[in-house]
Design a protein around this motif. Structure first.
Motif, short mmCIF file in Angstrom:
data_model
loop_
_atom_site.label_atom_id
_atom_site.label_comp_id
_atom_site.label_asym_id
_atom_site.label_seq_id
_atom_site.Cartn_x
_atom_site.Cartn_y
_atom_site.Cartn_z
N LEU A 80 34.61 13.45 26.66
CA LEU A 80 35.35 12.52 27.53
C LEU A 80 35.79 13.18 28.83
O LEU A 80 36.09 12.48 29.80
N GLU A 81 35.84 14.51 28.86
CA GLU A 81 36.20 15.19 30.11
C GLU A 81 35.14 14.98 31.17
O GLU A 81 35.41 15.01 32.37
N ASN A 82 33.91 14.78 30.74
CA ASN A 82 32.80 14.51 31.65
C ASN A 82 31.93 13.43 31.02
O ASN A 82 30.76 13.65 30.72
N VAL A 83 32.54 12.28 30.81
CA VAL A 83 31.91 11.22 30.03
C VAL A 83 30.62 10.73 30.70
O VAL A 83 30.60 10.48 31.90
N PRO A 84 29.54 10.65 29.95
CA PRO A 84 28.26 10.20 30.53
C PRO A 84 28.28 8.69 30.78
O PRO A 84 29.16 7.97 30.30
N GLU A 85 27.30 8.24 31.53
CA GLU A 85 27.22 6.81 31.82
C GLU A 85 26.88 6.00 30.58
O GLU A 85 27.32 4.86 30.43
N HIS A 86 26.12 6.62 29.68
CA HIS A 86 25.68 5.89 28.49
C HIS A 86 25.62 6.85 27.31
O HIS A 86 25.20 7.99 27.45
N ILE A 87 26.07 6.40 26.15
CA ILE A 87 25.98 7.19 24.92
C ILE A 87 25.15 6.42 23.91
O ILE A 87 25.46 5.27 23.58
N ASP A 88 24.07 7.05 23.45
CA ASP A 88 23.23 6.44 22.43
C ASP A 88 22.76 7.54 21.48
O ASP A 88 23.24 8.68 21.54
#
Length: 290
Positions: A80-88
């Motif tokens: 969450l410190e560098n949350v990606p645009e999409h998580i799958d």
């Protein structure tokens, strides 16, 4: 998966609250909110939120804190410190915990399926889905057992063995894992007079805490003190190769049940879980038309 992970940024969350919040966040229509799965027991959206939490948990980003609640792990906080645009699933493949889970369940990612969509029959798709669901359930059962009180764990093992048919009736087993138990945790009477007995050793260990040969020799010694030749050694972890060899060499009939096998048995005999729905698959009866 990303919204579910982000929902835990403020602390422990109840899955039911997250389902409601995300329903609002995605601005679902009344029809979308109320769409029910074929089982008739859960909405499709709630089911997807629950599965998102399950995948994030298997990857080590979330942890179950109590019934129906979850929280971020240290790994989840770092994501969450560098949350990606999409998580799958592809994103989760960078985490060893998820790769380990994937190897046990035989999960096939969307990209792999898309490369050869015609190579899977409907039966293969159904079997793969069943395997994935069952494997996730097995992981959850083992996690619950590892978090449980030791006395409760010993009771679960005795209840499972009784359901499997050990003992002369449902009252034939009892937990004895207390001070002075001489190294055994439970006993199953195979006859009403207790002439023939099976003794049980139950070790509630973390997955990485492997049972060694020393524990098998101790159990063998405990069986000798009680003049019993049948024993079942159950653990939520695994047995080392030397432990397996020791069990094979000992004169007593000692059966080893590791974590994966324990989970499969619990599912098969519905101990700690219950059947949510059943699909009946029919095929043409050729003899009917002859």
């Amino acid at each position: 998966m990303k919204p579910v992970l982000v929902s835990a940024a403020t602390g422990e969350r109840a899955i039911s609250d997250v389902v409601e919040e995300l329903t609002e966040e995605f601005d679902l229509t009344p029809e979308e909110r109320n769409e029910i799965l074929p089982s008739g027991k859960q909405t499709r959206f709630a089911n997807r939120v629950h599965w998102a939490r399950s995948y994030l948990k298997q990857a080590g980003l979330l942890t179950n804190t109590k019934r129906g609640h979850f929280a971020l792990t240290e790994t989840g906080k770092k994501v969450l410190e560098n949350v990606p645009e999409h998580i799958d699933k592809t994103f989760l493949s960078q985490f060893p915990e998820y790769l380990d889970f994937k190897s046990r369940t035989g999960i096939v990612e969307k990209d792999d399926v898309a490369a050869a969509p015609s190579q899977q029959t409907p039966d293969e798709v159904l079997n793969a889905a069943f395997s994935e669901i069952t494997s996730a359930l097995a992981e959850d059962l083992l996690a619950k057992l590892r978090e449980a009180d030791p006395a409760f764990f010993e009771d679960v093992i005795v209840r499972l063995l009784l359901k499997m048919g050990y003992g002369y009736d449902t009252q034939a087993g009892r937990v004895i894992g207390r001070a002075g138990d001489d190294g055994v945790d439970g006993v199953i009477n195979l006859d009403r007079l207790g002439v023939d007995q099976v003794y049980v050793q139950a070790k509630r260990y973390a997955a990485h805490n492997v049972i060694g040969s020393g524990a098998l020799r101790d159990f063998y010694g405990a069986l000798g003190m009680k003049d019993v030749t049948k024993g079942i050694f159950v653990t939520t972890s695994n047995f080392s190769p030397s432990a397996v060899q020791t069990a094979e060499k000992l004169g007593a009939r000692i059966v080893l049940v590791d974590g994966p096998q324990l989970a499969r048995l619990m599912i098969a005999y519905e101990v700690g879980c219950r059947v949510k729905r059943t699909y009946e698959i029919a095929e043409v009866d050729e003899s009917f038309f002859e």
